[in-house]
Every structure is written in structure tokens, then in C-alpha cells.
Design a protein around this motif. Structure first.
Motif, PDB file in Angstrom:
ATOM      1  N   MET A   1       0.872  -1.150   0.078  1.00 54.40           N
ATOM      2  CA  MET A   1      -0.119  -0.048  -0.017  1.00 54.40           C
ATOM      3  C   MET A   1       0.880   1.261  -0.032  1.00 54.40           C
ATOM      4  SD  MET A   1      -3.103   0.873   2.817  1.00 54.40           S
ATOM      5  CE  MET A   1      -2.855   2.168   3.758  1.00 54.40           C
ATOM      6  N   LYS A   2       0.764   2.308  -0.847  1.00 59.46           N
ATOM      7  CA  LYS A   2       1.522   3.518  -0.882  1.00 59.46           C
ATOM      8  C   LYS A   2       0.702   4.584  -0.328  1.00 59.46           C
ATOM      9  CE  LYS A   2       3.959   2.013  -5.128  1.00 59.46           C
ATOM     10  NZ  LYS A   2       4.544   2.670  -6.444  1.00 59.46           N
ATOM     11  N   LEU A   3       1.211   5.041   0.758  1.00 58.94           N
ATOM     12  CA  LEU A   3       0.730   5.838   1.603  1.00 58.94           C
ATOM     13  C   LEU A   3       0.573   7.576   0.925  1.00 58.94           C
ATOM     14  CD1 LEU A   3       2.115   4.819   4.827  1.00 58.94           C
ATOM     15  CD2 LEU A   3       0.009   4.160   4.079  1.00 58.94           C
ATOM     16  N   LEU A   4       1.407   7.872  -0.052  1.00 58.48           N
ATOM     17  CA  LEU A   4       1.248   9.220  -0.347  1.00 58.48           C
ATOM     18  C   LEU A   4       1.318   8.946  -1.881  1.00 58.48           C
ATOM     19  CD1 LEU A   4       4.607  10.411   1.615  1.00 58.48           C
ATOM     20  CD2 LEU A   4       1.893  10.722   2.138  1.00 58.48           C
ATOM     21  N   GLN A   5       0.534   8.252  -2.509  1.00 60.68           N
ATOM     22  CA  GLN A   5       0.124   8.220  -3.941  1.00 60.68           C
ATOM     23  C   GLN A   5      -0.311   9.451  -4.576  1.00 60.68           C
ATOM     24  OE1 GLN A   5       0.901   5.006  -5.742  1.00 60.68           O
ATOM     25  NE2 GLN A   5       0.822   6.762  -7.547  1.00 60.68           N
ATOM     26  N   ASP A   6       0.450  10.146  -5.498  1.00 58.25           N
ATOM     27  CA  ASP A   6       0.052  11.141  -6.390  1.00 58.25           C
ATOM     28  C   ASP A   6       0.125  12.412  -5.640  1.00 58.25           C
ATOM     29  OD1 ASP A   6      -0.292   9.446  -8.735  1.00 58.25           O
ATOM     30  OD2 ASP A   6      -2.420   8.991  -7.995  1.00 58.25           O
ATOM     31  N   ARG A   7       0.846  12.241  -4.550  1.00 59.25           N
ATOM     32  CA  ARG A   7       0.943  13.463  -3.823  1.00 59.25           C
ATOM     33  C   ARG A   7       2.262  14.182  -3.797  1.00 59.25           C
ATOM     34  NH1 ARG A   7      -2.066  12.369   1.929  1.00 59.25           N
ATOM     35  NH2 ARG A   7      -3.674  11.023   1.300  1.00 59.25           N
ATOM     36  N   THR A   8       2.143  15.607  -3.950  1.00 60.81           N
ATOM     37  CA  THR A   8       3.320  16.343  -4.442  1.00 60.81           C
ATOM     38  C   THR A   8       4.112  16.813  -2.956  1.00 60.81           C
ATOM     39  OG1 THR A   8       2.569  17.045  -6.228  1.00 60.81           O
ATOM     40  CG2 THR A   8       4.347  18.240  -5.560  1.00 60.81           C
ATOM     41  N   ALA A   9       5.338  16.490  -2.581  1.00 60.22           N
ATOM     42  CA  ALA A   9       6.112  17.161  -1.633  1.00 60.22           C
ATOM     43  C   ALA A   9       7.209  17.827  -1.870  1.00 60.22           C
ATOM     44  CB  ALA A   9       6.337  15.711  -0.796  1.00 60.22           C
ATOM     45  N   VAL A  10       7.321  18.840  -1.201  1.00 56.33           N
ATOM     46  CA  VAL A  10       8.667  19.914  -1.228  1.00 56.33           C
ATOM     47  C   VAL A  10       9.496  19.608   0.060  1.00 56.33           C
ATOM     48  CG1 VAL A  10       9.696  21.926  -1.204  1.00 56.33           C
ATOM     49  CG2 VAL A  10       7.947  21.343  -2.623  1.00 56.33           C
ATOM     50  N   ILE A  11      10.764  19.072  -0.244  1.00 55.09           N
ATOM     51  CA  ILE A  11      11.751  18.710   0.913  1.00 55.09           C
ATOM     52  C   ILE A  11      12.947  19.759   0.932  1.00 55.09           C
ATOM     53  CG2 ILE A  11      13.038  16.991   1.844  1.00 55.09           C
ATOM     54  CD1 ILE A  11      11.287  15.017   0.270  1.00 55.09           C
TER      55      ILE A  11
END
Length: 246
Positions: A1-11
Motif C-alpha cells: 500500500m502506497k501511503l502518498l500516492q500522487d501527492r506532491t512534496a517539497v523537501i
């Protein structure tokens, strides 16, 4: 299970160390990432390791400069269509005893850690409140809880990040935006492994689990706070310390 599917994150500080470990974990869980850092060559190498432009973009960014942070965030939205997660991780150390620390050393650490985190939280929060959702994860430290010898600048900045995160969490909650922070303890990175053996051994003696942590273990906490498994958590300081100084 992918917990951040199709989300955009800046690091921020994403080209190496804990920041890059967080980026790896986010991509493994289906996110697209934008890495911010000062080192363009390191950024390019990190993005290539993550899988290239389809999942990772880069931005040379000094987090002390609000305009640079704003451009990085706008670039993330332009590239991937949203800003779902902001990880304020960029940091430096300028360790010295209180007697020997210069004003410049104090200001440098406060500016990068605390002002940089404020810039990222404030500007990412403005985008997220308009879309009605988002998760901001700020990197504090166990030094911000306990205080460490030779780190009055770093400990002050990291304690400030906890307070900043809690205040921002209260302001942004009604807009569907959560703000939490992570307080890592002794994590095995090139910076910590360079410390004198006596200091390393002293810190190890304080850890009930009997070992240093790995960057991937901090990244696991970041994945949790970024995604829906922590949907009822905001204003939290999550310790990743092996039980040290609990």
C-alpha cells in the motif's frame, strides 16, 4: 500500500542525509518530490537516484530567502499540480561553547533552521489553505528538548521549531492543514559519525535501544505524518530517539 500516492512534496535540505532519506521514502510511497538545497550538483545526483524528472525535480534554494522559497513552491505546483506535503529539513551546525560562540555563528544557525522553517511553513501554508488540505512536517531535534553542550544556537533553533509548529498548527487547522514536527535523536549520518569517539559513546550510553538510528527511520516517521494515517494529529512533536532522554 502506497501511503502518498500522487501527492506532491517539497523537501528542503533534500540532496543528502535525512532529507534525501525522506525523499526516497516518499517516492517509494508514490509521491512526486521537489528537492531544495544549495548544492546544484548534489541536487542533480539526488534527483537521478530517485528516478529523474517523472518523480523528482530540484530547486537551488536558500531557505533564509522568502523569495527563493516562494519560487521553489510555485515550481512544485507548476510541475506536479499541487502542494500536498512540505518538509522543512534544511539545517547547518556551528557548534561552540557559550563562551566561544560568535554572534555570527548564532545568527547563522537561527536563520537557517528557525527562519528557514518559518518561511517554509508560512509560504506552504498559504498555498495549502487555499486548496483546503496539506501536511507540513518540520524537523526539530532532541537538542530542542534537552539542550546540548556546545549548541546554544542549535538547541534554541530546534526548540523554536517546536513552538512555531504548534502555533502554526492552531492557525491552519481550520483550513484543513496539519503541522507536526519530528525530533530525531542520535541518527547515523556523516555529520554525527565525525564527532569524537568520547562524545559518541556518551550519547550511545543514553539510548535504551542500544544503537544509533538510521536516516530511513526518521523518514518512516515523516511518511506517517505526511499521510492519512496521522489524519487526527496536528501540533505534535514526534520523538525518534531510541528512547533517549525520555
Amino acid at each position: 500500500m502506497k501511503l502518498l500516492q500522487d501527492r506532491t512534496a517539497v523537501i528542503t535540505g533534500g540532496a543528502q542525509g535525512i532529507g534525501f532519506a525522506i525523499a526516497e521514502a516518499f517516492v517509494a510511497h508514490g509521491a512526486r518530490v521537489v528537492l531544495g538545497d544549495l548544492d546544484a550538483a548534489a541536487l542533480d545526483a539526488a534527483a537521478a537516484r530517485l528516478g529523474g524528472e517523472a518523480v523528482a525535480r530540484t530547486a537551488v534554494c536558500d531557505v533564509r530567502d522568502a523569495d527563493q522559497v516562494r519560487r521553489m513552491l510555485r515550481g512544485a505546483v507548476d510541475a506536479f499540480g499541487s502542494l500536498d506535503v512540505m518538509v522543512n529539513n534544511a539545517g547547518i551546525t556551528r557548534d561552540a561553547t557559550l563562551r566561544n560562540m560568535t554572534e555570527e555563528q548564532f545568527d547563522q544557525v537561527i536563520d537557517v533552521h528557525l527562519k528557514g522553517c518559518w518561511n517554509g511553513t508560512r509560504l506552504a501554508g498559504a498555498i495549502m489553505r487555499e486548496q483546503g488540505s496539506g501536511s507540513i512536517v518540520n524537523l526539530s531535534s532532541l537538542s530542542g528538548k534537552a539542550g546540548m553542550v556546545g549548541q546554544t544556537n542549535y538547541s534554541a533553533a530546534k526548540a523554536g521549531i517546536v513552538g512555531l509548529s504548534k502555533a502554526a498548527a492552531k492557525e491552519l487547522a481550520r483550513h484543513g492543514v496539519r503541522v507536526n514536527c519530528i525530533q530525531p535523536g542520535l541518527i547515523r549520518t556523516p555529520m554525527t559519525e565525525a564527532m569524537p569517539a568520547k562524545a559518541w559513546d556518551q550519547k550511545m550510553a543514553e539510548i535504551p535501544l542500544g544503537r544509533a538510528g538510521e536516516p530511513a527511520e526518521v523518514a518512516g516517521a515523516a511518511v506517517f505524518l505526511a499521510g492519512d494515517l496521522s489524519s487526527y494529529m496536528t501540533g505534535t512533536a514526534l520523538e525518534v530517539t531510541g528512547g533517549r532522554l525520555m
